[in-house]
Design a protein around this motif. Structure first.
Motif, PDB file in Angstrom:
ATOM      1  N   GLN A 144      14.455  -4.921 -10.755  1.00 27.74           N
ATOM      2  CA  GLN A 144      13.881  -6.230 -10.453  1.00 27.74           C
ATOM      3  C   GLN A 144      12.433  -6.106  -9.978  1.00 27.74           C
ATOM      4  OE1 GLN A 144      17.848  -7.218  -8.193  1.00 27.74           O
ATOM      5  NE2 GLN A 144      16.497  -8.975  -8.116  1.00 27.74           N
ATOM      6  N   GLU A 145      11.690  -7.173 -10.228  1.00 24.74           N
ATOM      7  CA  GLU A 145      10.302  -7.268  -9.762  1.00 24.74           C
ATOM      8  C   GLU A 145      10.287  -8.082  -8.483  1.00 24.74           C
ATOM      9  OE1 GLU A 145       7.102  -6.013  -9.824  1.00 24.74           O
ATOM     10  OE2 GLU A 145       6.578  -6.786 -11.800  1.00 24.74           O
ATOM     11  N   ASN A 146      10.357  -7.422  -7.339  1.00 21.51           N
ATOM     12  CA  ASN A 146      10.283  -8.112  -6.056  1.00 21.51           C
ATOM     13  C   ASN A 146       8.841  -8.138  -5.560  1.00 21.51           C
ATOM     14  OD1 ASN A 146      13.095  -8.799  -5.333  1.00 21.51           O
ATOM     15  ND2 ASN A 146      13.405  -6.590  -5.487  1.00 21.51           N
ATOM     16  N   THR A 147       8.545  -9.162  -4.787  1.00 18.74           N
ATOM     17  CA  THR A 147       7.195  -9.306  -4.251  1.00 18.74           C
ATOM     18  C   THR A 147       6.885  -8.169  -3.280  1.00 18.74           C
ATOM     19  OG1 THR A 147       7.382 -11.701  -4.427  1.00 18.74           O
ATOM     20  CG2 THR A 147       5.638 -10.831  -3.003  1.00 18.74           C
ATOM     21  N   LEU A 148       5.671  -7.625  -3.396  1.00 18.62           N
ATOM     22  CA  LEU A 148       5.219  -6.603  -2.458  1.00 18.62           C
ATOM     23  C   LEU A 148       4.317  -7.273  -1.433  1.00 18.62           C
ATOM     24  CD1 LEU A 148       4.348  -3.700  -4.947  1.00 18.62           C
ATOM     25  CD2 LEU A 148       6.527  -4.217  -3.845  1.00 18.62           C
ATOM     26  N   PRO A 149       4.848  -7.690  -0.273  1.00 23.76           N
ATOM     27  CA  PRO A 149       4.062  -8.481   0.674  1.00 23.76           C
ATOM     28  C   PRO A 149       3.024  -7.627   1.368  1.00 23.76           C
ATOM     29  CG  PRO A 149       6.192  -7.969   1.616  1.00 23.76           C
ATOM     30  CD  PRO A 149       6.219  -7.452   0.221  1.00 23.76           C
ATOM     31  N   GLN A 190       0.814  -1.212   0.000  1.00 32.57           N
ATOM     32  CA  GLN A 190       0.000   0.000   0.000  1.00 32.57           C
ATOM     33  C   GLN A 190       0.855   1.274   0.000  1.00 32.57           C
ATOM     34  OE1 GLN A 190      -3.243  -0.005   2.858  1.00 32.57           O
ATOM     35  NE2 GLN A 190      -3.030  -2.204   3.154  1.00 32.57           N
ATOM     36  N   ARG A 191       2.174   1.078   0.086  1.00 31.35           N
ATOM     37  CA  ARG A 191       3.066   2.227   0.247  1.00 31.35           C
ATOM     38  C   ARG A 191       2.974   3.190  -0.931  1.00 31.35           C
ATOM     39  NH1 ARG A 191       5.554   6.071   0.541  1.00 31.35           N
ATOM     40  NH2 ARG A 191       7.568   6.510   1.502  1.00 31.35           N
ATOM     41  N   MET A 229      -2.413   0.921  -8.592  1.00 34.24           N
ATOM     42  CA  MET A 229      -2.082  -0.250  -9.391  1.00 34.24           C
ATOM     43  C   MET A 229      -1.185  -1.208  -8.613  1.00 34.24           C
ATOM     44  SD  MET A 229      -3.525  -0.500 -12.350  1.00 34.24           S
ATOM     45  CE  MET A 229      -2.421  -1.639 -13.190  1.00 34.24           C
ATOM     46  N   MET A 230      -0.211  -0.668  -7.892  1.00 26.85           N
ATOM     47  CA  MET A 230       0.672  -1.541  -7.113  1.00 26.85           C
ATOM     48  C   MET A 230      -0.075  -2.209  -5.973  1.00 26.85           C
ATOM     49  SD  MET A 230       4.380   0.386  -6.996  1.00 26.85           S
ATOM     50  CE  MET A 230       3.747   2.007  -6.564  1.00 26.85           C
ATOM     51  N   ARG A 231      -0.995  -1.483  -5.372  1.00 29.33           N
ATOM     52  CA  ARG A 231      -1.794  -2.080  -4.303  1.00 29.33           C
ATOM     53  C   ARG A 231      -2.703  -3.166  -4.857  1.00 29.33           C
ATOM     54  NH1 ARG A 231      -6.210   1.130  -0.496  1.00 29.33           N
ATOM     55  NH2 ARG A 231      -6.730  -0.621   0.844  1.00 29.33           N
ATOM     56  N   ARG A 232      -3.231  -2.972  -6.043  1.00 32.35           N
ATOM     57  CA  ARG A 232      -4.178  -3.923  -6.628  1.00 32.35           C
ATOM     58  C   ARG A 232      -3.479  -5.160  -7.178  1.00 32.35           C
ATOM     59  NH1 ARG A 232      -6.385  -4.569 -11.874  1.00 32.35           N
ATOM     60  NH2 ARG A 232      -8.520  -5.396 -11.864  1.00 32.35           N
ATOM     61  N   THR A 233      -2.331  -4.972  -7.823  1.00 29.51           N
ATOM     62  CA  THR A 233      -1.669  -6.089  -8.509  1.00 29.51           C
ATOM     63  C   THR A 233      -0.458  -6.640  -7.759  1.00 29.51           C
ATOM     64  OG1 THR A 233      -0.193  -4.628  -9.778  1.00 29.51           O
ATOM     65  CG2 THR A 233      -2.380  -5.088 -10.715  1.00 29.51           C
ATOM     66  N   GLY A 234       0.145  -5.826  -6.900  1.00 24.96           N
ATOM     67  CA  GLY A 234       1.376  -6.249  -6.250  1.00 24.96           C
ATOM     68  C   GLY A 234       2.562  -6.239  -7.177  1.00 24.96           C
TER      69      GLY A 234
END
Length: 555
Positions: A550-555, A174-175, A380-385
């Motif tokens: 890099q595409e790191n996981t957004l936990p 959510q950041r 978008m980042m919150r929705r898709t990670g």
């Protein structure tokens, strides 16, 4: 192109333990213990009300930093210079602030780990507030310039530490959304600063513009003092003040300040004083910057036990790519539209002969796009990670806008003058949001604060270099074109006439006779087109540096 690397944020040991769990290993069967190991309980647990108060205190300072640092003071340069009868030195008011911000911004990442989030933020607010208040009572131009430098020492810290605190409070997924909301306030402060500064100057005088910031600063200071109780790890929390200050990298900080300061001061003198590149001051500052940079690398690699900018961090793939993409992206964005005397505004006033108000209205869609782009990226980042594809699209939008602006000409439709700059604002706002999250997700928690400071260092350095470099290019090409089109042996007054057009406001163009008016407009159009081409190149370089992220996981 998708990134081929999918390194887990928490390291290989976590993946192996998950594999053991999947394989039915009894030693790894305690899932609750495993979850606590991977995602340990947070040190800080704030209620919703406390979180809102903290965000209000932080973001009010961010709003004020944008208001003060971007546009209010720029509006007051002329009245301040006239009041002190030092109009030729008024540009140093803005230069001293920006140089100070660039030099001291990266230090706050390490300071927030040593003094704590509250201590670092209060230090930044104290410097910013005391410098701003002293501006209101400065007895001379020299004192005012020094006061702006002190304010800059805290101004960069306000932005950096605020971002670090929000990262401590908000889950990483959510950041980006919260960063988008902070960017709305930043854009609002930068947008209303110019008109507000002019109104305050006309109504109350320029000193009131600094005094009226005191209530907001006091509010932010009180909220931070009472509410920002971020707990650090126990090994840092329990150290004595003496041990904490022993962790400060004084030598590394000094060499970093000299490196960045000499570099930016050299470019600023070239632009503001119109010195030749061969001038001893210019090349002397560049040589001093190079020597300081070498010393900085030696100190950080071999001497300092707690480096202010760990070389192991900046040489990693994602931190390096994020830093360079922010550097080139900021060079393009801030010289194009994000400063009061930007090249787009000069195009409207010098080539299209619009009034200042008309030029401002043409920049309004861009301001809206900044807020929209930042919030959209966060959503978008919150929705898709995910952030990689969004980052590439954002960089491409900036390139698209630069190319469309290059082809502006006399026959260009008015609708293009309104919408062609929108992709730049939307794309850049989205880019700085996604890359900040990529930086945070790409490092371990212990390096998060320092990594955030590094991001802001490259961003602010790019801002100053972009404005200085584009200004130097514009001046060089414009003077050459003016002399070619206006000067000649048939009229002895024309060399002096060229200097008048070159050094004075673009308002003089509308008062010229038709022949010289056409020559001046064509000269400005040619010079600005060269600048727009340079900005397109910077946006392209920013896009290239986005590819290795890099595409790191957004936990």
């Amino acid at each position: 192109m998708a990134s081929t690397e999918r390194r887990p944020l928490l390291g290989d040991n976590v993946s192996s333990r998950y594999s053991a769990l999947d394989d039915g290993d009894d030693s790894a069967s305690d899932t609750s213990t495993l979850t606590e190991t991977i995602y340990p309980p947070p040190l800080n647990d704030f209620s919703t009300i406390d979180t809102c108060w903290i965000l209000a205190g932080l973001w009010s300072a961010v709003f004020l930093g944008a208001l003060d640092g971007s546009t209010v003071v720029a509006t007051l340069l002329s009245p301040i210079g006239s009041d002190y009868e030092r109009l030729n030195q008024s540009s140093y008011i803005g230069t001293s602030y920006l140089l100070s911000v660039c030099c001291f911004t990266p230090l706050y990442g390490r300071l927030s780990d040593i003094l704590g989030r509250k201590g670092a933020m209060l230090l930044a607010l104290s410097l910013f507030g005391s410098g701003t208040l002293f501006c209101a009572f400065a007895p001379s131009m020299e004192a005012l310039i020094m006061a702006r430098a002190v304010a800059g020492m805290g101004g960069g810290g306000v932005m950096t530490v605020s971002s670090i605190v929000v990262t401590d409070l908000i889950p990483l997924k959510q950041r980006g959304l919260y960063q988008g909301m902070a960017n709305i306030l930043f854009g609002l402060g930068a947008g209303i600063g110019g008109p507000l500064g002019g109104w305050i100057n006309d109504s109350l005088g320029w000193r009131a513009a600094f005094l009226l910031q005191a209530p907001v600063l006091l509010f932010s200071f009180v909220i931070v003092s009472l509410k920002v109780n971020i707990k650090l790890p126990s090994e840092i929390q329990n150290q004595s003040l003496r041990d904490k200050f022993r962790r400060v990298d004084f030598l590394g900080s000094l060499t970093l300040v000299c490196t960045v300061g000499c570099l930016l001061l050299g470019f600023s003198l070239k632009t503001t004083e119109q010195m030749p590149w061969s001038h001893p001051w210019i090349w002397g500052l560049f040589v001093a910057s190079a020597i300081s940079g070498i010393l900085f690398v030696v100190v950080e690699k071999y001497i300092s036990p707690y480096p202010v900018m760990p070389l192991r961090l900046i040489t990693q793939r994602t931190p390096l790519a994020v830093s360079m993409s922010n550097f080139f992206g900021s060079m393009a964005a801030f010289s194009t539209v994000l400063v009061p005397l930007n090249e787009i505004a000069q195009y409207f006033t010098a080539v299209r002969l619009y009034s200042a108000a008309e030029s401002g209205f043409h920049l309004l869609p861009h301001s809206i796009a900044i807020s929209t782009g930042s919030v959209f990226a966060g959503w978008m980042m919150r929705r898709t990670g995910k952030l990689y594809t969004l980052t590439l699209y954002s960089g491409f939008m900036c390139i698209l806008a630069s190319i469309m602006i290059i082809f502006w000409k006399e026959s260009t439709s008015p609708i293009h003058l309104w919408i062609d700059i929108v992709p730049q604002g939307f794309g850049m706002a989205s880019l700085i949001t996604t890359t900040l999250i990529a930086m945070i997700a790409g490092v371990v928690k212990e390096d998060m604060a320092v990594a955030t400071g590094i991001t802001y260092l490259f961003r602010t350095t790019g801002q100053v270099l972009g404005v200085s470099t584009s200004g130097a290019i514009l001046q060089a090409v414009l003077l050459q074109k003016l002399r070619l089109r206006i000067e000649g042996p048939v009229c002895e007054f024309r060399p002096h006439f060229t200097e008048i057009i070159f050094r004075h406001s673009t308002k003089i163009i509308s008062t010229l006779d038709p022949i010289n008016k056409a020559a001046a407009i064509s000269s400005y159009a040619d010079a600005l087109r060269i600048v727009f081409i340079c900005q397109a190149v910077w946006n392209f370089l920013a896009f290239l540096w986005c590819i290795p992220i890099q595409e790191n996981t957004l936990p």
